[in-house]
Design a protein around this motif. Sequence first.
Motif, mmCIF file in Angstrom:
data_model
loop_
_atom_site.group_PDB
_atom_site.id
_atom_site.type_symbol
_atom_site.label_atom_id
_atom_site.label_comp_id
_atom_site.label_asym_id
_atom_site.label_seq_id
_atom_site.Cartn_x
_atom_site.Cartn_y
_atom_site.Cartn_z
ATOM 1 N N HIS A 56 42.680 36.262 44.029
ATOM 2 C CA HIS A 56 42.873 36.082 42.586
ATOM 3 C C HIS A 56 42.302 37.277 41.819
ATOM 4 N N LYS A 57 41.115 37.728 42.207
ATOM 5 C CA LYS A 57 40.470 38.858 41.537
ATOM 6 C C LYS A 57 41.316 40.125 41.694
ATOM 7 N N LEU A 58 41.861 40.340 42.876
ATOM 8 C CA LEU A 58 42.704 41.520 43.105
ATOM 9 C C LEU A 58 43.999 41.447 42.298
ATOM 10 N N ALA A 59 44.576 40.262 42.195
ATOM 11 C CA ALA A 59 45.781 40.102 41.375
ATOM 12 C C ALA A 59 45.448 40.385 39.906
ATOM 13 N N PHE A 60 44.298 39.909 39.465
ATOM 14 C CA PHE A 60 43.812 40.161 38.110
ATOM 15 C C PHE A 60 43.679 41.663 37.872
ATOM 16 N N LEU A 61 43.039 42.351 38.813
ATOM 17 C CA LEU A 61 42.862 43.806 38.699
ATOM 18 C C LEU A 61 44.199 44.526 38.699
ATOM 19 N N GLY A 62 45.121 44.085 39.545
ATOM 20 C CA GLY A 62 46.445 44.705 39.590
ATOM 21 C C GLY A 62 47.158 44.587 38.260
ATOM 22 N N ARG A 63 47.063 43.419 37.655
ATOM 23 C CA ARG A 63 47.719 43.209 36.358
ATOM 24 C C ARG A 63 47.056 44.051 35.268
ATOM 25 N N ALA A 64 45.731 44.078 35.271
ATOM 26 C CA ALA A 64 45.010 44.877 34.269
ATOM 27 C C ALA A 64 45.347 46.357 34.424
ATOM 28 N N ARG A 65 45.388 46.838 35.667
ATOM 29 C CA ARG A 65 45.723 48.249 35.902
ATOM 30 C C ARG A 65 47.163 48.535 35.491
ATOM 31 N N SER A 66 48.060 47.558 35.689
ATOM 32 C CA SER A 66 49.461 47.773 35.289
ATOM 33 C C SER A 66 49.597 47.883 33.774
ATOM 34 N N LEU A 67 48.628 47.349 33.053
ATOM 35 C CA LEU A 67 48.604 47.490 31.593
ATOM 36 C C LEU A 67 47.854 48.756 31.168
ATOM 37 N N GLY A 68 47.417 49.530 32.154
ATOM 38 C CA GLY A 68 46.795 50.810 31.861
ATOM 39 C C GLY A 68 45.294 50.789 31.662
ATOM 40 N N PHE A 69 44.651 49.652 31.878
ATOM 41 C CA PHE A 69 43.203 49.605 31.730
ATOM 42 C C PHE A 69 42.564 50.459 32.816
ATOM 43 N N GLY A 70 41.565 51.231 32.434
ATOM 44 C CA GLY A 70 40.827 52.050 33.385
ATOM 45 C C GLY A 70 39.878 51.195 34.212
ATOM 46 N N ILE A 71 39.269 51.816 35.190
ATOM 47 C CA ILE A 71 38.379 51.095 36.107
ATOM 48 C C ILE A 71 37.219 50.438 35.367
ATOM 49 N N GLU A 72 36.572 51.172 34.480
ATOM 50 C CA GLU A 72 35.415 50.587 33.781
ATOM 51 C C GLU A 72 35.845 49.452 32.857
ATOM 52 N N ALA A 73 37.016 49.588 32.230
ATOM 53 C CA ALA A 73 37.523 48.487 31.399
ATOM 54 C C ALA A 73 37.834 47.282 32.282
ATOM 55 N N CYS A 74 38.382 47.514 33.474
ATOM 56 C CA CYS A 74 38.651 46.415 34.411
ATOM 57 C C CYS A 74 37.353 45.732 34.813
ATOM 58 N N ARG A 75 36.323 46.527 35.031
ATOM 59 C CA ARG A 75 35.016 45.961 35.376
ATOM 60 C C ARG A 75 34.522 45.056 34.233
ATOM 61 N N SER A 76 34.698 45.530 33.010
ATOM 62 C CA SER A 76 34.292 44.724 31.844
ATOM 63 C C SER A 76 35.133 43.468 31.720
ATOM 64 N N LEU A 77 36.436 43.617 31.936
ATOM 65 C CA LEU A 77 37.318 42.447 31.861
ATOM 66 C C LEU A 77 36.951 41.407 32.913
ATOM 67 N N LEU A 78 36.655 41.849 34.118
ATOM 68 C CA LEU A 78 36.235 40.917 35.172
ATOM 69 C C LEU A 78 34.938 40.213 34.800
ATOM 70 N N ARG A 79 34.005 40.996 34.259
ATOM 71 C CA ARG A 79 32.734 40.396 33.848
ATOM 72 C C ARG A 79 32.970 39.342 32.761
ATOM 73 N N LEU A 80 33.812 39.672 31.803
ATOM 74 C CA LEU A 80 34.120 38.717 30.738
ATOM 75 C C LEU A 80 34.869 37.502 31.284
ATOM 76 N N TYR A 81 35.794 37.722 32.193
ATOM 77 C CA TYR A 81 36.562 36.622 32.787
ATOM 78 C C TYR A 81 35.635 35.632 33.498
ATOM 79 N N ASN A 82 34.630 36.167 34.176
ATOM 80 C CA ASN A 82 33.710 35.322 34.943
ATOM 81 C C ASN A 82 32.606 34.699 34.094
ATOM 82 N N ASP A 83 32.481 35.128 32.857
ATOM 83 C CA ASP A 83 31.445 34.622 31.959
ATOM 84 C C ASP A 83 32.025 33.488 31.112
ATOM 85 N N GLN A 84 31.667 32.276 31.447
ATOM 86 C CA GLN A 84 32.196 31.122 30.719
ATOM 87 C C GLN A 84 31.633 31.002 29.297
ATOM 88 N N THR A 85 30.591 31.781 28.983
ATOM 89 C CA THR A 85 30.031 31.757 27.630
ATOM 90 C C THR A 85 30.520 32.944 26.804
#
Length: 129
Positions: free
Chosen positions: A44-73
């Motif tokens: 699931h995480k890899l699919a998430f990263l693939g989609r984010a990268r396909s939208l042009g998000f850079g690696i650090e933005a993907c890292r932030s997006l993953l952190r936000l995705y995993n943060d329920q607060t």
Amino acid sequence: MNISDVAERTGLPVKTIRYYEDIDLISPGRGANGYRQFSQADLHKLAFLGRARSLGFGIEACRSLLRLYNDQTRASADVKALAQEHLAEIDQKIAELGQMRDTLSHLIAACAGNDRPDCPILADLASDS
């Protein structure tokens, strides 16, 4: 799941999956044989990263997006701000591409395209400006 199964299911190259592991975006488990073993969560995480990268998000933005995705607060405003920043970068790139297109189009129109050696395209490329 092994890495080739994950690559097939996510559409990501094996090399990319290994890279994501090297930079700590994912951390699959290891079997007794030392091979990577991917869980459904890793998939699931890899699919998430693939989609984010396909939208042009850079690696650090993907890292932030993953952190936000995993943060329920998380606040959705944080996600929106990250996406708006990326959209502004895309808009800037589009504007730059438009300027490049206009310049190149002008140079092509100015070039006679005949057997003479003078060429405005080469002259522009050779200029100091």
